[in-house]
Scaffold this motif. Structure first.
Motif, short mmCIF file in Angstrom:
data_model
loop_
_atom_site.label_atom_id
_atom_site.label_comp_id
_atom_site.label_asym_id
_atom_site.label_seq_id
_atom_site.Cartn_x
_atom_site.Cartn_y
_atom_site.Cartn_z
N ASP A 59 2.41 5.80 6.33
CA ASP A 59 1.12 5.13 6.51
C ASP A 59 0.21 5.29 5.30
OD1 ASP A 59 0.51 7.78 6.83
OD2 ASP A 59 -0.37 7.58 8.82
N ASP A 60 0.69 6.04 4.28
CA ASP A 60 -0.13 6.21 3.07
C ASP A 60 0.66 5.97 1.77
OD1 ASP A 60 1.48 8.44 2.84
OD2 ASP A 60 -0.16 9.89 2.95
N ASP A 61 1.92 5.55 1.86
CA ASP A 61 2.79 5.29 0.71
C ASP A 61 3.07 6.52 -0.15
OD1 ASP A 61 3.28 2.60 1.28
OD2 ASP A 61 1.50 1.94 0.20
N ARG A 62 2.79 7.71 0.37
CA ARG A 62 3.10 8.96 -0.33
C ARG A 62 4.01 9.82 0.52
NH1 ARG A 62 -1.53 11.89 -0.62
NH2 ARG A 62 -0.40 13.44 -1.79
N CYS A 63 3.58 10.09 1.74
CA CYS A 63 4.31 10.94 2.68
C CYS A 63 5.19 10.03 3.55
CB CYS A 63 3.30 11.70 3.53
SG CYS A 63 4.06 12.61 4.88
N TRP A 64 6.52 10.24 3.49
CA TRP A 64 7.47 9.38 4.19
C TRP A 64 8.20 10.17 5.27
CZ3 TRP A 64 7.76 4.20 3.08
CH2 TRP A 64 7.08 3.79 1.93
N SER A 65 8.44 9.52 6.40
CA SER A 65 9.21 10.12 7.50
C SER A 65 10.48 9.30 7.71
CB SER A 65 8.40 10.12 8.79
OG SER A 65 7.26 10.93 8.65
N LEU A 66 11.57 10.01 7.91
CA LEU A 66 12.86 9.36 8.17
C LEU A 66 12.90 8.90 9.62
CD1 LEU A 66 15.81 8.77 7.15
CD2 LEU A 66 16.39 11.01 8.08
N PHE A 67 13.26 7.63 9.86
CA PHE A 67 13.39 7.18 11.24
C PHE A 67 14.76 6.64 11.57
CE2 PHE A 67 12.06 3.23 9.21
CZ PHE A 67 12.75 2.25 9.88
N GLU A 68 15.61 6.43 10.57
CA GLU A 68 16.94 5.89 10.86
C GLU A 68 17.88 6.30 9.73
OE1 GLU A 68 18.20 1.70 12.63
OE2 GLU A 68 17.45 1.55 10.59
N GLU A 69 19.07 6.70 10.11
CA GLU A 69 20.09 7.05 9.13
C GLU A 69 21.45 6.63 9.70
OE1 GLU A 69 20.11 11.64 10.78
OE2 GLU A 69 19.62 11.27 8.71
N TYR A 70 22.24 5.99 8.87
CA TYR A 70 23.57 5.63 9.33
C TYR A 70 24.50 5.44 8.14
CZ TYR A 70 22.11 0.74 8.55
OH TYR A 70 21.64 -0.42 8.00
N TYR A 71 25.80 5.40 8.44
CA TYR A 71 26.79 5.16 7.41
C TYR A 71 27.72 4.05 7.86
CZ TYR A 71 30.51 7.48 10.02
OH TYR A 71 31.45 7.80 10.96
N MET A 72 28.37 3.44 6.88
CA MET A 72 29.37 2.41 7.17
C MET A 72 30.70 2.85 6.58
SD MET A 72 27.18 -1.07 6.64
CE MET A 72 26.59 -0.72 5.01
N ASN A 79 31.52 10.87 1.24
CA ASN A 79 31.97 9.66 0.56
C ASN A 79 31.82 8.43 1.46
OD1 ASN A 79 32.90 8.18 -1.58
ND2 ASN A 79 35.05 8.54 -1.10
N LYS A 80 30.61 8.20 1.95
CA LYS A 80 30.32 7.08 2.84
C LYS A 80 29.23 6.20 2.22
CE LYS A 80 32.71 8.53 6.46
NZ LYS A 80 33.83 7.83 7.00
N GLN A 81 29.17 4.96 2.68
CA GLN A 81 28.05 4.11 2.33
C GLN A 81 26.93 4.46 3.29
OE1 GLN A 81 28.89 -0.06 2.33
NE2 GLN A 81 26.89 -0.60 1.54
N ILE A 82 25.81 4.94 2.75
CA ILE A 82 24.72 5.51 3.55
C ILE A 82 23.48 4.63 3.43
CG2 ILE A 82 23.23 7.54 3.84
CD1 ILE A 82 25.95 8.58 4.14
N VAL A 83 22.78 4.47 4.55
CA VAL A 83 21.47 3.80 4.55
C VAL A 83 20.48 4.72 5.24
CG1 VAL A 83 20.14 1.81 5.33
CG2 VAL A 83 22.51 1.50 4.61
N LEU A 84 19.38 5.01 4.55
CA LEU A 84 18.31 5.84 5.10
C LEU A 84 17.04 4.99 5.16
CD1 LEU A 84 18.89 9.11 3.04
CD2 LEU A 84 19.70 8.59 5.34
N SER A 85 16.36 5.01 6.30
CA SER A 85 15.15 4.21 6.51
C SER A 85 13.96 5.13 6.72
CB SER A 85 15.33 3.32 7.73
OG SER A 85 16.52 2.57 7.64
N PHE A 86 12.87 4.84 6.02
CA PHE A 86 11.67 5.66 6.07
C PHE A 86 10.45 4.81 6.39
CE2 PHE A 86 14.60 7.66 3.12
CZ PHE A 86 14.54 9.00 3.48
N TYR A 87 9.43 5.45 6.97
CA TYR A 87 8.14 4.79 7.16
C TYR A 87 7.03 5.70 6.65
CZ TYR A 87 7.35 7.77 11.26
OH TYR A 87 7.18 8.84 12.09
#
Length: 112
Positions: A97-110, A87-95
């Motif tokens: 190079d082809d707009d199909r396959c995404w990798s997670l590089f940052e995750e945090y909660y507030m 029950n947290k406010q979550i932010v997940l950041s992805f990158y």
């Protein structure tokens, strides 16, 4: 009706008028319920490839952008369960190079 019950009745009517007046002006004391989203377990690793459009729950907000040749996506959820965060406010950041396959590089909660 005696004097005490008349005064009590008048007090109740006054409260009812104030509450209804506030609601007419857009003020309300109701609490909105927020549905908690269950997010899938995602590894924070460059060796992982996620096809986000196929399985990620609808985010509360999403920001997209570019950094050089990489595409970026920031998913935010107002209320989510993710890994051991409940029950947290979550932010997940992805990158990507082809707009199909995404990798997670940052995750945090507030804290809410």
């Amino acid at each position: 009706m005696n004097t005490k019950s008349t005064a009590f009745f008048a007090l109740l009517m006054s409260i009812a008028l104030v509450v209804s007046g506030c609601e007419m002006l857009g003020f309300s004391a109701r609490v909105k319920t927020v549905e908690t989203v269950k997010l899938p377990f995602i590894k924070n690793s460059a060796n992982e490839c996620y096809y986000l459009d196929e399985f990620m729950p609808l985010p509360t907000g999403m920001v997209t952008g570019k950094s050089g040749a990489l595409s970026l996506r920031y998913y935010s959820y107002n209320s989510a369960n993710y890994k051991d965060w409940e029950n947290k406010q979550i932010v997940l950041s992805f990158y990507s190079d082809d707009d199909r396959c995404w990798s997670l590089f940052e995750e945090y909660y507030m804290d809410m």
